[in-house]
Design a protein around this motif. Structure first.
Motif, PDB file in Angstrom:
ATOM      1  N   MET A  61       1.169  -1.344  -0.193  1.00 18.24           N
ATOM      2  CA  MET A  61       0.335   0.477  -0.255  1.00 18.24           C
ATOM      3  C   MET A  61       0.373   1.070  -0.342  1.00 18.24           C
ATOM      4  SD  MET A  61      -3.299  -1.040   2.818  1.00 18.24           S
ATOM      5  CE  MET A  61      -3.291   0.488   2.578  1.00 18.24           C
ATOM      6  N   THR A  62       2.113   1.145   0.454  1.00 17.40           N
ATOM      7  CA  THR A  62       2.604   2.312   1.021  1.00 17.40           C
ATOM      8  C   THR A  62       3.340   2.930  -0.443  1.00 17.40           C
ATOM      9  OG1 THR A  62       3.369   2.438   2.870  1.00 17.40           O
ATOM     10  CG2 THR A  62       4.539   2.970   1.906  1.00 17.40           C
ATOM     11  N   ILE A  63       3.572   1.244  -1.460  1.00 12.35           N
ATOM     12  CA  ILE A  63       4.582   1.802  -2.442  1.00 12.35           C
ATOM     13  C   ILE A  63       3.371   2.480  -2.990  1.00 12.35           C
ATOM     14  CG2 ILE A  63       5.206   0.341  -4.840  1.00 12.35           C
ATOM     15  CD1 ILE A  63       6.743  -1.090  -2.931  1.00 12.35           C
ATOM     16  N   SER A  64       1.981   2.028  -3.404  1.00 12.63           N
ATOM     17  CA  SER A  64       0.700   2.626  -4.456  1.00 12.63           C
ATOM     18  C   SER A  64       0.780   3.568  -3.923  1.00 12.63           C
ATOM     19  CB  SER A  64       0.230   1.589  -4.656  1.00 12.63           C
ATOM     20  OG  SER A  64      -0.675   1.580  -3.400  1.00 12.63           O
ATOM     21  N   ILE A  65       0.934   4.602  -2.999  1.00 15.36           N
ATOM     22  CA  ILE A  65       0.238   5.718  -2.193  1.00 15.36           C
ATOM     23  C   ILE A  65      -0.038   7.059  -3.153  1.00 15.36           C
ATOM     24  CG2 ILE A  65       0.815   7.618  -0.995  1.00 15.36           C
ATOM     25  CD1 ILE A  65       0.231   6.045   0.520  1.00 15.36           C
ATOM     26  N   LEU A 120       1.561  14.564  -9.275  1.00 18.70           N
ATOM     27  CA  LEU A 120       2.420  15.861  -8.261  1.00 18.70           C
ATOM     28  C   LEU A 120       2.516  15.328  -7.143  1.00 18.70           C
ATOM     29  CD1 LEU A 120       2.002  18.572  -8.112  1.00 18.70           C
ATOM     30  CD2 LEU A 120      -0.270  18.542  -7.686  1.00 18.70           C
ATOM     31  N   VAL A 121       1.604  13.939  -6.429  1.00 18.16           N
ATOM     32  CA  VAL A 121       1.549  13.571  -5.635  1.00 18.16           C
ATOM     33  C   VAL A 121       2.855  12.739  -5.407  1.00 18.16           C
ATOM     34  CG1 VAL A 121       0.441  11.650  -3.926  1.00 18.16           C
ATOM     35  CG2 VAL A 121      -1.240  12.925  -5.761  1.00 18.16           C
ATOM     36  N   ARG A 122       3.501  12.255  -6.199  1.00 14.50           N
ATOM     37  CA  ARG A 122       4.843  11.487  -6.273  1.00 14.50           C
ATOM     38  C   ARG A 122       5.758  12.299  -5.815  1.00 14.50           C
ATOM     39  NH1 ARG A 122       4.172   8.184 -10.430  1.00 14.50           N
ATOM     40  NH2 ARG A 122       4.790  10.024 -11.581  1.00 14.50           N
ATOM     41  N   ASP A 123       6.062  13.547  -6.679  1.00 15.43           N
ATOM     42  CA  ASP A 123       6.964  14.147  -7.022  1.00 15.43           C
ATOM     43  C   ASP A 123       6.465  14.988  -5.088  1.00 15.43           C
ATOM     44  OD1 ASP A 123       7.918  14.248  -9.382  1.00 15.43           O
ATOM     45  OD2 ASP A 123       6.448  16.128  -9.762  1.00 15.43           O
TER      46      ASP A 123
END
Length: 194
Positions: free
Chosen positions: A77-81, A127-130
């Protein structure tokens, strides 16, 4: 025949009744035999939630055969945040677009507003990943909570909130998923990064 009462005597009697009633209410009631203190509501709350979380963890352990089965799930789940956050933003944006469409005149204003806002929400994963990369030490620490937060909110909204007016066993059974998710996120979050 009784003597007529004057307003002054009626007022004095009413005042005496009020002071007698207030004194009786302020006096402590005698404690029943064998019970000297009332139970602490914080301890009851702790016992209620701890027993629900324990029951949930024992169920997960019995089903999976591993007491730390949540570590793998939390890691995935953390990887797919970014994707989970984009899905959440899509739903929130679609709802906001629907509400904003009500301000405009026309039959298709609400559906068009919801569709345009949802299309914007779908593109927010990069955007969330950045943002998580920019705030790096905090992004790694907050990711498990960002993953477990919506699950806990769904458990609270769908189960726990609706069972408030029910009896104790139903409230306890409805609290099991919420307590399990909450305690799991606190227990398993450090294991994801070790």
């Amino acid at each position: 025949m009784s003597a007529p009462t004057t307003p002054a005597t009626a007022k004095a009697r009413a005042q005496k009744r009020r002071t007698t009633a207030a004194a009786a209410a302020a006096a402590p009631a005698p404690a029943p035999a064998g019970k000297t203190r009332s139970p602490n509501p914080r301890l009851r709350w702790l016992a209620f939630n701890a027993s629900a979380a324990g029951a949930g963890h024992l169920t997960v352990w019995a089903v999976t055969g591993d007491p730390l089965a949540g570590v793998d799930l939390m890691a995935r789940m953390t990887i797919s945040i970014p994707q989970l956050a984009a899905a959440g933003l899509t739903l929130v944006a679609a709802y906001g677009g629907w509400r904003a469409g009500a301000l405009l005149k026309g039959l298709a204003a609400r559906p068009v507003g919801a569709l345009l806002a949802a299309l914007w929400g779908q593109g927010t994963a990069p955007l969330v990943r950045d943002v998580l990369d920019v705030i790096e030490p905090w992004g790694t620490l907050l990711s498990p909570l960002l993953a477990a937060g919506p699950v806990a909110a769904a458990c609270w909204y769908g189960l726990d909130r609706t069972a408030r007016q029910s009896g104790f066993p139903v409230r306890w059974a409805a609290r099991v998923p919420l307590a399990t998710v909450t305690v799991s996120s606190l227990l398993y979050a450090p294991g994801v990064f070790l």
